[in-house]
Motif scaffolding. Sequence first.
Motif, PDB file in Angstrom:
ATOM      1  N   UNK A  44       0.878  -1.195   0.144  1.00  0.00           N
ATOM      2  CA  UNK A  44       0.076  -0.002   0.060  1.00  0.00           C
ATOM      3  C   UNK A  44       0.646   1.218   0.077  1.00  0.00           C
ATOM      4  N   UNK A  45       1.884   1.281   0.997  1.00  0.00           N
ATOM      5  CA  UNK A  45       2.967   2.273   0.864  1.00  0.00           C
ATOM      6  C   UNK A  45       3.498   2.636  -0.503  1.00  0.00           C
ATOM      7  N   UNK A  46       3.924   1.486  -1.160  1.00  0.00           N
ATOM      8  CA  UNK A  46       4.629   1.526  -2.623  1.00  0.00           C
ATOM      9  C   UNK A  46       3.561   2.315  -3.526  1.00  0.00           C
ATOM     10  N   UNK A  47       2.417   1.637  -3.405  1.00  0.00           N
ATOM     11  CA  UNK A  47       1.131   2.667  -4.416  1.00  0.00           C
ATOM     12  C   UNK A  47       0.918   3.987  -4.153  1.00  0.00           C
ATOM     13  N   UNK A  48       0.909   4.445  -2.712  1.00  0.00           N
ATOM     14  CA  UNK A  48       0.837   5.957  -2.352  1.00  0.00           C
ATOM     15  C   UNK A  48       1.928   6.631  -2.609  1.00  0.00           C
ATOM     16  N   UNK A  49       2.927   5.899  -2.668  1.00  0.00           N
ATOM     17  CA  UNK A  49       4.404   6.927  -3.069  1.00  0.00           C
ATOM     18  C   UNK A  49       4.176   7.301  -4.666  1.00  0.00           C
ATOM     19  N   UNK A  50       3.683   6.388  -5.302  1.00  0.00           N
ATOM     20  CA  UNK A  50       3.677   6.717  -6.616  1.00  0.00           C
ATOM     21  C   UNK A  50       2.623   7.383  -7.224  1.00  0.00           C
ATOM     22  N   UNK A  51       1.603   7.676  -6.608  1.00  0.00           N
ATOM     23  CA  UNK A  51       0.635   8.671  -6.841  1.00  0.00           C
ATOM     24  C   UNK A  51       0.813   9.982  -6.922  1.00  0.00           C
ATOM     25  N   UNK A  52       1.657  10.967  -6.120  1.00  0.00           N
ATOM     26  CA  UNK A  52       2.298  12.091  -6.242  1.00  0.00           C
ATOM     27  C   UNK A  52       3.212  11.985  -7.685  1.00  0.00           C
ATOM     28  N   UNK A  53       3.953  10.898  -7.774  1.00  0.00           N
ATOM     29  CA  UNK A  53       4.989  10.692  -9.122  1.00  0.00           C
ATOM     30  C   UNK A  53       4.334  10.987 -10.260  1.00  0.00           C
ATOM     31  N   UNK A  54       3.066  10.168 -10.206  1.00  0.00           N
ATOM     32  CA  UNK A  54       2.160  10.011 -11.479  1.00  0.00           C
ATOM     33  C   UNK A  54       1.428  11.643 -11.750  1.00  0.00           C
ATOM     34  N   UNK A  55       1.177  12.277 -10.695  1.00  0.00           N
ATOM     35  CA  UNK A  55       0.489  13.422 -10.753  1.00  0.00           C
ATOM     36  C   UNK A  55       1.405  14.636 -11.270  1.00  0.00           C
ATOM     37  N   UNK A  56       2.517  14.530 -10.904  1.00  0.00           N
ATOM     38  CA  UNK A  56       3.752  15.557 -11.162  1.00  0.00           C
ATOM     39  C   UNK A  56       4.079  15.204 -12.605  1.00  0.00           C
ATOM     40  N   UNK A  57       4.383  14.071 -12.987  1.00  0.00           N
ATOM     41  CA  UNK A  57       4.619  13.815 -14.240  1.00  0.00           C
ATOM     42  C   UNK A  57       3.578  14.221 -15.526  1.00  0.00           C
ATOM     43  N   UNK A  58       2.347  14.009 -14.927  1.00  0.00           N
ATOM     44  CA  UNK A  58       1.182  14.234 -15.965  1.00  0.00           C
ATOM     45  C   UNK A  58       1.152  15.900 -16.087  1.00  0.00           C
ATOM     46  N   UNK A  59       1.328  16.681 -14.843  1.00  0.00           N
ATOM     47  CA  UNK A  59       1.092  17.799 -14.847  1.00  0.00           C
ATOM     48  C   UNK A  59       2.325  18.542 -15.564  1.00  0.00           C
ATOM     49  N   UNK A  60       3.446  17.981 -15.453  1.00  0.00           N
ATOM     50  CA  UNK A  60       4.644  18.730 -16.071  1.00  0.00           C
ATOM     51  C   UNK A  60       5.009  18.254 -17.722  1.00  0.00           C
ATOM     52  N   UNK A  61       3.995  17.396 -18.200  1.00  0.00           N
ATOM     53  CA  UNK A  61       4.061  17.038 -19.562  1.00  0.00           C
ATOM     54  C   UNK A  61       5.082  15.898 -19.887  1.00  0.00           C
TER      55      UNK A  61
END
Length: 309
Positions: A44-61
């Motif tokens: 669960x921690x591994x999944x939670x850690x990747x959520x902001x990574x996905x959000x940042x990469x998506x917003x940055x293009x």
Amino acid sequence: MKSINIKHSVYLALAAFIWGTAFVAQSIGGDACGPYTFNFLRSILGGLILLPVIFILKKSGISNDAPKETGSRKTLFVGGFLCGLCLCLGSNVQQLGLYLGASAGKAGFLTACYILIVPILGIFLKKKCGIRIWIGVVLTLIGLYLLCFDSSLTFHTADLFLLACAFFFALHILVIDYFSPKVNGIQMSCIQFFVCGIITAVPMFAFEMNFSFAHIKAWAAPLSSAAVWIPILYTGFLSCGVAYTLQIVGQVNMNPTVASLILSSESVFAVLAGWIILGETMGMRELTGCVLIFTAIILAQLPKNHPSG
């Protein structure tokens, strides 16, 4: 194309390095709070850690390969679910084998037998391997035996669970091989952790909470110690969040058998980490095993000279 393959090989080697050096943390964490609780929390921690990574990469293009259509989004979720299911079965069956009395060395060897199962299953999926790769598989099996055993090989009931674990990890590699070129690797990795964690909650509730929420206080007691959370955070962030994501990204367009050979170097890094960090001894037998495994990996990475290479 050659530079891409080298880059992906480095990703897989980094994943193996992280898993190998995190072995001590996994052992401590599982003993402290229970194997299923440990697997549940770190997934669960591994999944939670990747959520902001996905959000940042998506917003940055930066991440432009995320699925945009309904069909590709469905492929992403199917791939994430299947990866998570294989990961869950492999990691928890492994814990069961250890619980039934298998030694850590034997567990490492039998688990790494996925390097033989992957090419065998790959035959049915039309994933052919050249003679050099098959030689690499044999060298790796010999190297793992020298690395993990200091006596003759005996077989017990618990070992059946470890062989089942190797089968599930082999399936995990092949599922990644199929889905990784089709979807966003980081997103699929995130989904697999949540799937693994949610499914692992079932045996956790059954065996470590005794089928009753009334036992939550006793179940949570070990989690009040900071010493327990150090291995959970370490493996949740590095082993799950980083290493498994590196595996998915690194396996894109990579022969699954070659990928399994590189990932099997986890055993070498575990022994080296124990030698350097914990002061454990390494004899000629262990060193020979390390050399054979690294030789197999290099052999599998050599440029092809002919179609069967």
